[in-house]
Design a protein around this motif. Structure first.
Motif, PDB file in Angstrom:
ATOM      1  N   ARG A   1       0.826  -1.215   0.000  1.00 40.85           N
ATOM      2  CA  ARG A   1       0.000   0.000   0.000  1.00 40.85           C
ATOM      3  C   ARG A   1       0.860   1.266   0.000  1.00 40.85           C
ATOM      4  NH1 ARG A   1      -3.706   1.737   4.995  1.00 40.85           N
ATOM      5  NH2 ARG A   1      -4.395   3.727   4.158  1.00 40.85           N
ATOM      6  N   PHE A   2       2.007   1.187   0.710  1.00 40.07           N
ATOM      7  CA  PHE A   2       2.841   2.385   0.839  1.00 40.07           C
ATOM      8  C   PHE A   2       4.199   2.125   0.203  1.00 40.07           C
ATOM      9  CE2 PHE A   2       0.263   1.981   4.773  1.00 40.07           C
ATOM     10  CZ  PHE A   2      -0.537   3.097   4.620  1.00 40.07           C
ATOM     11  N   PRO A   3       4.579   2.947  -0.782  1.00 44.89           N
ATOM     12  CA  PRO A   3       5.924   2.761  -1.353  1.00 44.89           C
ATOM     13  C   PRO A   3       6.989   3.315  -0.408  1.00 44.89           C
ATOM     14  CG  PRO A   3       4.712   4.526  -2.486  1.00 44.89           C
ATOM     15  CD  PRO A   3       3.819   4.020  -1.406  1.00 44.89           C
ATOM     16  N   PHE A   4       8.075   2.574  -0.233  1.00 43.71           N
ATOM     17  CA  PHE A   4       9.192   3.044   0.597  1.00 43.71           C
ATOM     18  C   PHE A   4      10.441   3.109  -0.273  1.00 43.71           C
ATOM     19  CE2 PHE A   4       6.334   1.092   3.712  1.00 43.71           C
ATOM     20  CZ  PHE A   4       6.250   2.111   4.643  1.00 43.71           C
ATOM     21  N   VAL A   5      11.238   4.152  -0.072  1.00 44.80           N
ATOM     22  CA  VAL A   5      12.448   4.337  -0.871  1.00 44.80           C
ATOM     23  C   VAL A   5      13.659   4.260   0.057  1.00 44.80           C
ATOM     24  CG1 VAL A   5      13.678   5.942  -2.401  1.00 44.80           C
ATOM     25  CG2 VAL A   5      11.162   5.873  -2.397  1.00 44.80           C
ATOM     26  N   PRO A   6      14.628   3.371  -0.246  1.00 46.60           N
ATOM     27  CA  PRO A   6      15.790   3.282   0.632  1.00 46.60           C
ATOM     28  C   PRO A   6      16.609   4.576   0.607  1.00 46.60           C
ATOM     29  CG  PRO A   6      16.073   1.880  -1.313  1.00 46.60           C
ATOM     30  CD  PRO A   6      14.695   2.432  -1.377  1.00 46.60           C
ATOM     31  N   VAL A   7      17.087   4.996   1.758  1.00 42.19           N
ATOM     32  CA  VAL A   7      17.980   6.163   1.807  1.00 42.19           C
ATOM     33  C   VAL A   7      19.396   5.624   1.609  1.00 42.19           C
ATOM     34  CG1 VAL A   7      18.718   8.176   3.132  1.00 42.19           C
ATOM     35  CG2 VAL A   7      16.433   7.205   3.497  1.00 42.19           C
ATOM     36  N   GLU A   8      20.003   6.051   0.508  1.00 42.32           N
ATOM     37  CA  GLU A   8      21.264   5.442   0.062  1.00 42.32           C
ATOM     38  C   GLU A   8      22.333   5.391   1.156  1.00 42.32           C
ATOM     39  OE1 GLU A   8      24.176   6.690  -3.336  1.00 42.32           O
ATOM     40  OE2 GLU A   8      22.088   6.957  -3.966  1.00 42.32           O
ATOM     41  N   PHE A   9      22.489   6.514   1.870  1.00 43.44           N
ATOM     42  CA  PHE A   9      23.575   6.583   2.851  1.00 43.44           C
ATOM     43  C   PHE A   9      23.140   6.110   4.243  1.00 43.44           C
ATOM     44  CE2 PHE A   9      21.817  10.395   4.714  1.00 43.44           C
ATOM     45  CZ  PHE A   9      21.111  10.951   3.655  1.00 43.44           C
ATOM     46  N   LEU A  10      21.946   5.515   4.312  1.00 39.98           N
ATOM     47  CA  LEU A  10      21.479   4.985   5.611  1.00 39.98           C
ATOM     48  C   LEU A  10      21.162   3.498   5.464  1.00 39.98           C
ATOM     49  CD1 LEU A  10      19.083   7.889   6.775  1.00 39.98           C
ATOM     50  CD2 LEU A  10      21.394   7.424   7.581  1.00 39.98           C
TER      51      LEU A  10
ATOM     52  N   THR B   1      21.831   8.129  15.054  1.00 44.14           N
ATOM     53  CA  THR B   1      22.716   7.700  13.971  1.00 44.14           C
ATOM     54  C   THR B   1      22.272   8.294  12.635  1.00 44.14           C
ATOM     55  OG1 THR B   1      22.979   5.674  15.200  1.00 44.14           O
ATOM     56  CG2 THR B   1      23.803   5.653  12.968  1.00 44.14           C
ATOM     57  N   CYS B   2      20.953   8.320  12.405  1.00 49.52           N
ATOM     58  CA  CYS B   2      20.454   8.916  11.160  1.00 49.52           C
ATOM     59  C   CYS B   2      20.821  10.395  11.116  1.00 49.52           C
ATOM     60  CB  CYS B   2      18.935   8.751  11.052  1.00 49.52           C
ATOM     61  SG  CYS B   2      18.415   7.062  10.722  1.00 49.52           S
ATOM     62  N   CYS B   3      20.612  11.101  12.232  1.00 51.17           N
ATOM     63  CA  CYS B   3      20.961  12.537  12.258  1.00 51.17           C
ATOM     64  C   CYS B   3      22.438  12.715  11.919  1.00 51.17           C
ATOM     65  CB  CYS B   3      20.696  13.147  13.639  1.00 51.17           C
ATOM     66  SG  CYS B   3      18.960  13.281  14.050  1.00 51.17           S
ATOM     67  N   GLN B   4      23.280  11.880  12.521  1.00 50.85           N
ATOM     68  CA  GLN B   4      24.728  12.000  12.274  1.00 50.85           C
ATOM     69  C   GLN B   4      25.040  11.808  10.797  1.00 50.85           C
ATOM     70  OE1 GLN B   4      25.862   9.019  15.211  1.00 50.85           O
ATOM     71  NE2 GLN B   4      26.906  10.579  16.441  1.00 50.85           N
ATOM     72  N   ARG B   5      24.473  10.751  10.220  1.00 51.70           N
ATOM     73  CA  ARG B   5      24.804  10.466   8.815  1.00 51.70           C
ATOM     74  C   ARG B   5      24.203  11.498   7.864  1.00 51.70           C
ATOM     75  NH1 ARG B   5      26.477   4.406   7.649  1.00 51.70           N
ATOM     76  NH2 ARG B   5      27.435   4.028   9.664  1.00 51.70           N
ATOM     77  N   MET B   6      23.122  12.160   8.333  1.00 55.56           N
ATOM     78  CA  MET B   6      22.534  13.212   7.501  1.00 55.56           C
ATOM     79  C   MET B   6      23.231  14.545   7.751  1.00 55.56           C
ATOM     80  SD  MET B   6      18.406  12.352   7.527  1.00 55.56           S
ATOM     81  CE  MET B   6      18.136  12.419   9.271  1.00 55.56           C
TER      82      MET B   6
END
Ligand code: ADP
Length: 498
Positions: free
Chosen positions: A64-73, A135-140
């Protein structure tokens, strides 16, 4: 602060990290999911940089919901004591919105049959979510002004910021808010998990009496270390500072004094609006209220195999738990149904077996007048709000409550106990002055409920007064456009270092 600086902070685009265990429409067991969906969206609409972090639960419908991988995460390892887990982040958007939500994908922890489990690794599942936010904040390379934690599942964020992630200058200006949506759920685990949380070197910052008793409590940890603790209504903010409602945490909350604040939840009127609700057989507004409700009522009664009536229809949509006080309804409802053949009840919910049984019994005693729909059913929840004349919510405690807010918008009189958010949003109708929007009783017992039912039945024949009561409710504005402002003001104060 100088006036010029204050003006700058007023305009500044805030960076807000919002973390929650459930986010509608992807994953939902209750009101938390609605808030986690609608509040960030409203802040985003106001121009802020909002990033929502939530698990990619196994219960989410991936078709139902498309999800897109975040390349650097992708494939990021996290060490949790002896456990090494790997997670990736995917971006998803709720239909019709343009706000990116970050879904934390870790199948070994989040692909379970339900959002919350009694599994032995429950603490690990949500500890990972807390780590993943940082960790996401750091990598972003993204430095949030505010990290907003919600309930026990994300309540480690404040302590993590002060300990495990304190070395990172990225978070030097980050302030934390913890919102308690329901103090009954605290995330208490055996103290031996402290090492697995990575907090062995910071034991002195945990609640010492709890540790001595062999317990670590996520919610208490959050209350200890968040810059601001909030909850979802002013009355509940006061109530949880008392032993009767504090579930063992009231003392700690009293110590925090003025930094425990109450902000009533908003409603997402793009989803809950009878003029524009795709789930209703007939849409309606304040101008065609009587006709609209009549049509919806007829359809719901027919669909529930109940006899038509000109009498009042009572509706329930609820988790069936002790909190909701539904057991208090049993005797007064049975009495009403016996004596008033024109009354109807349609209830939707699932939960504790004894409460399910209570509704099954009522339905079998009054087969053409009571329907019980067991389960979780979003369209039916909307149809009940639209069809019912009175919505029953006799909660023992209710941090905010959303259903009574939906009822008000749908021209349905909420019948509630004077507690928490119910007390802040529903006022007992005063016939003499034409003021008020529902029925409110004080004591959590059957006679309290019985009194309120009698009030409703006595008012029913006075159609003008009834109309006045429900239009009073429809005119109240509980939109997030309004209710997000106190959060925005709070974030601004925190971002300004107040
Ligand atoms: P709580 O969060 O304590 O469950 P709230 O009133 O704050 O109570 O929010 C409940 C939310 O869950 C509402 O959006 C309500 O419509 C929804 N809900 C609860 N039970 C059901 C159900 N059985 N089917 C559909 N929606 C439900």
């Amino acid at each position: 602060m100088t006036t010029a600086m204050a003006d700058d902070t007023q305009k500044e685009r805030l960076r807000i990290g919002f973390a929650a265990a459930e986010v509608a429409p992807f994953s939902k067991t209750g009101g938390l999911a609605d808030v986690a969906s609608a509040l960030p969206l409203e802040l985003h609409r106001r121009g802020h940089d909002v990033r929502v972090f939530t698990p990619l639960h196994g219960t989410i419908d991936l078709d139902r919901f498309p999800f897109v991988p975040v390349e650097f995460l992708q494939d990021i390892p996290i060490q949790l004591g002896p456990y090494r887990v790997t997670f990736s982040a995917y971006v998803g958007r709720a239909p019709g919105t343009d706000l990116d939500l970050y879904f934390i994908h870790c199948p070994e922890l989040f692909f379970r049959d339900s959002i919350y489990t009694g599994d032995a690794d429950e603490f690990l599942r949500f500890a990972l979510l807390n780590h993943a936010v940082f960790t996401c904040c750091q990598r972003m390379g993204w430095a949030p002004h505010v990290l907003h934690a919600n309930d026990w599942h994300t309540a480690l964020l404040p302590l993590f910021r002060r300990t495990l992630y304190a070395w990172d200058q990225l978070f030097a200006g980050t302030r934390t808010v913890l919102t308690i949506h329901n103090i009954a759920y605290q995330g208490a685990f055996p103290a031996r998990i402290v090492d697995d949380l990575g907090l062995a070197a910071h034991r002195q910052l945990l609640h010492q009496d709890d540790l001595a008793a062999g317990v670590v409590n996520f919610l208490k940890t959050g209350i200890l270390w968040a810059d601001v603790v909030s909850t979802v209504s002013e009355t509940y903010a006061r109530e949880i500072c008392t032993p009767a409602f504090g579930v063992g945490i009231d003392g700690l909350l009293r110590q925090r004094g003025g930094s425990v604040i109450g902000i009533v939840n908003g409603v997402d009127y793009s989803t809950w609006d009878p003029t524009n609700d795709p789930h209703l057989p007939q849409r309606y507004g304040i101008d065609d209220l009587a006709a609209g409700k009549k049509a919806n009522k007829a359809a719901l009664l027919a669909g529930s195999h109940l006899a038509p009536t000109d009498g009042p229809l009572f509706g329930i949509v609820s988790r069936l738990t002790h909190q909701k006080g539904l057991d208090l309804l049993e005797a007064p409802l049975a009495g009403m149904l016996r004596h008033r053949r024109d009354t109807r009840l349609v209830a939707l919910g699932s939960g504790e077996a004894s409460l399910e049984q209570m509704f099954l019994d009522l339905a079998s005693k009054f087969p053409d007048r009571v329907a019980f729909h067991r389960g979780y059913n979003e369209p039916l929840a909307h149809q009940i709000e639209a069809a019912a004349d009175v919505f029953l919510m006799p909660s023992r405690f209710e941090p905010c409550g959303l259903n009574q807010l939906y009822s008000l918008r749908y021209g349905t009189a909420p019948l509630v106990r004077r507690t928490g958010g119910l007390a802040d949003t529903v006022a007992h109708f005063d016939r003499d002055h034409g003021e008020g929007n529902g029925f409110v009783f004080n004591h959590a017992d059957s006679s309290g409920v019985g009194w309120a039912l009698e009030q409703a039945l006595a008012l029913w024949p006075d159609r003008d007064a009834w109309h006045r009561m429900r239009t009073n409710g429809m005119k109240r504005d509980f939109s997030w456009q309004r209710q997000a402002t106190p959060y925005e003001n709070l974030y601004r104060l925190l971002a300004a270092g107040a």
